[in-house]
Write a protein that holds these residues in place. Structure first.
Motif, PDB file in Angstrom:
ATOM      1  N   ARG B  19       0.733  -1.248  -0.107  1.00  0.00           N
ATOM      2  CA  ARG B  19      -0.112  -0.251  -0.029  1.00  0.00           C
ATOM      3  C   ARG B  19       0.738   1.475   0.186  1.00  0.00           C
ATOM      4  NH1 ARG B  19      -4.830  -1.906   2.050  1.00  0.00           N
ATOM      5  NH2 ARG B  19      -3.684  -2.898   3.891  1.00  0.00           N
ATOM      6  N   GLU B  20       1.955   1.088   0.697  1.00  0.00           N
ATOM      7  CA  GLU B  20       2.836   2.361   0.752  1.00  0.00           C
ATOM      8  C   GLU B  20       3.822   2.813  -0.378  1.00  0.00           C
ATOM      9  OE1 GLU B  20       5.616   4.218   4.433  1.00  0.00           O
ATOM     10  OE2 GLU B  20       4.802   2.150   4.825  1.00  0.00           O
ATOM     11  N   PHE B  21       4.120   1.373  -1.254  1.00  0.00           N
ATOM     12  CA  PHE B  21       5.208   1.649  -1.971  1.00  0.00           C
ATOM     13  C   PHE B  21       4.672   1.241  -3.499  1.00  0.00           C
ATOM     14  CE2 PHE B  21       7.473   1.139   2.153  1.00  0.00           C
ATOM     15  CZ  PHE B  21       8.221   2.368   2.157  1.00  0.00           C
ATOM     16  N   GLY B  22       3.779   0.570  -3.455  1.00  0.00           N
ATOM     17  CA  GLY B  22       3.284   0.090  -4.698  1.00  0.00           C
ATOM     18  C   GLY B  22       3.831  -1.073  -5.010  1.00  0.00           C
ATOM     19  N   GLU B  24       5.920  -2.091  -7.546  1.00  0.00           N
ATOM     20  CA  GLU B  24       7.211  -1.748  -8.137  1.00  0.00           C
ATOM     21  C   GLU B  24       8.243  -1.178  -7.052  1.00  0.00           C
ATOM     22  OE1 GLU B  24       8.610  -2.744 -10.947  1.00  0.00           O
ATOM     23  OE2 GLU B  24       6.974  -3.589 -12.000  1.00  0.00           O
ATOM     24  N   GLY B  25       7.517  -0.326  -6.237  1.00  0.00           N
ATOM     25  CA  GLY B  25       8.240   0.232  -5.235  1.00  0.00           C
ATOM     26  C   GLY B  25       8.436  -0.767  -4.077  1.00  0.00           C
ATOM     27  N   ARG B  30      12.337  -4.172   2.068  1.00  0.00           N
ATOM     28  CA  ARG B  30      11.258  -3.738   2.639  1.00  0.00           C
ATOM     29  C   ARG B  30      10.396  -4.727   3.326  1.00  0.00           C
ATOM     30  NH1 ARG B  30      11.028   1.202  -1.345  1.00  0.00           N
ATOM     31  NH2 ARG B  30      11.967   2.864  -0.239  1.00  0.00           N
TER      32      ARG B  30
END
Lengths: 186, 186
Positions: B19-22, B24-25, B30
């Motif tokens: 949710r926070e980074f998508g 790809e992110g 993490r």
DNA sequence: GTCTATACAGTGATAGAC
DNA sequence: GTCTATCACTGTATAGAC
């Protein structure tokens, strides 16, 4: 045959890549593929790398909206400006087949990187639309309510259209908003 | 002290990262940082890697909405179900401080990877809300219109709230929709 | 200006010890 | 089950030839 060798020429191409893949999903190799320019050329135009490319893209998008949408809403005849907004956004977002790059950046941690640009894009859109609605005769509280709902609804329509692969969602949403804004209160 | 060693326990944590980074992110490092689990453990729970983790997260989100929102809208007393939907989404999205993972996935090329899950999440939401509205007395055409506009508006409100760092946008949008659905036509 | 070559950190993923 | 070590690869970025 003249190929791209001005920075301004490649920005719209890079914008398409960011729109399609998001900030994290956009790699320099994809930009190279899209533009035909090697890393050397890209870093010549954008010494700051990917971050500077994204900033240039955001500035380009912002410039388009400021010129085509916000300025007319603030300064022009309100009815004409609103009509031009409907045409403009339907055209810009390809009737729902294109996504809003600024909205996409807003959703993940990319927002923190470009927070000021992203916030400004939306707040100025809402503020200029509110101005036009007030000049068209809407009371202040309803004008701000409608402006917020329209801008928010366009973003939501783009999400939903892409999520369901049903572009028509976007056109229906625009039609609903257009109709609602045409009925002045009283 | 019992720590996490069931797959079901780590899914909500992984969901927060996506949710926070998508998509790809989100990196495995993490996820490791968030869950405290090394790559070995993660691949033990999710042999398919990052892709399977995202699928588990989507299924988890879908299960929550099916249970808490869609099923009551389809089967329960319509007024109660709609009221519970307002409470549920306000709670789930932390009054605008949280983003919709499914909506975020829809915006970039991640959609193609999970197209069926993403489309189903939204079409079932709209269909179940339309059912409730019709059972509450709305004519079919207005019920489908309102259902689409509400679901789309929630997504747009989340985008706008995060973009402008103004959570209140979300509450205002919910209040507008709630009020509109309360006034039965005629 | 544009290219190739390269540096080096980080990626997803696998193997194997315990 | 969980860890560490390691793999091959891709990421951004830089240097330097032309």
């Amino acid at each position: 045959m003249r190929t791209l060798y001005e920075r301004a020429d490649v920005v719209p191409l890079i914008a398409e890549v960011f729109r399609e893949f998001g900030f994290e999903g956009t790699s320099l190799s994809r930009i190279t593929e899209k533009t035909g320019l090697g890393k050397g050329s890209l870093y010549h135009f954008f010494p700051g790398g990917k971050d500077e490319m994204a900033r240039a893209v955001l500035a380009h998008v912002d410039g388009w909206f400021e010129r085509e949408i916000y300025a007319p809403l603030r300064d022009g005849p309100p009815d004409d400006a609103v009509a031009q907004m409907w045409r403009g956004v339907d055209d810009y977002f390809r009737s729902g087949r294109r996504v809003c790059l600024v909205g996409a950046f807003a959703l993940d941690e990319t927002r923190d990187r470009f927070a000021a640009d992203i916030a400004s894009y939306f707040t100025r859109w809402i503020a200029s639309l509110r101005d036009a609605l007030m000049r068209a005769g809407w009371p202040a509280d309803q004008a701000i309510d409608h402006a917020e709902e329209v801008v928010l609804g366009i973003q939501g329509a783009l999400v939903l259209a892409r999520a369901t692969a049903d572009e028509a969602v976007f056109g229906r949403a625009l039609a609903r908003f257009r109709q609602r804004l045409q009925q002045l209160p009283g």
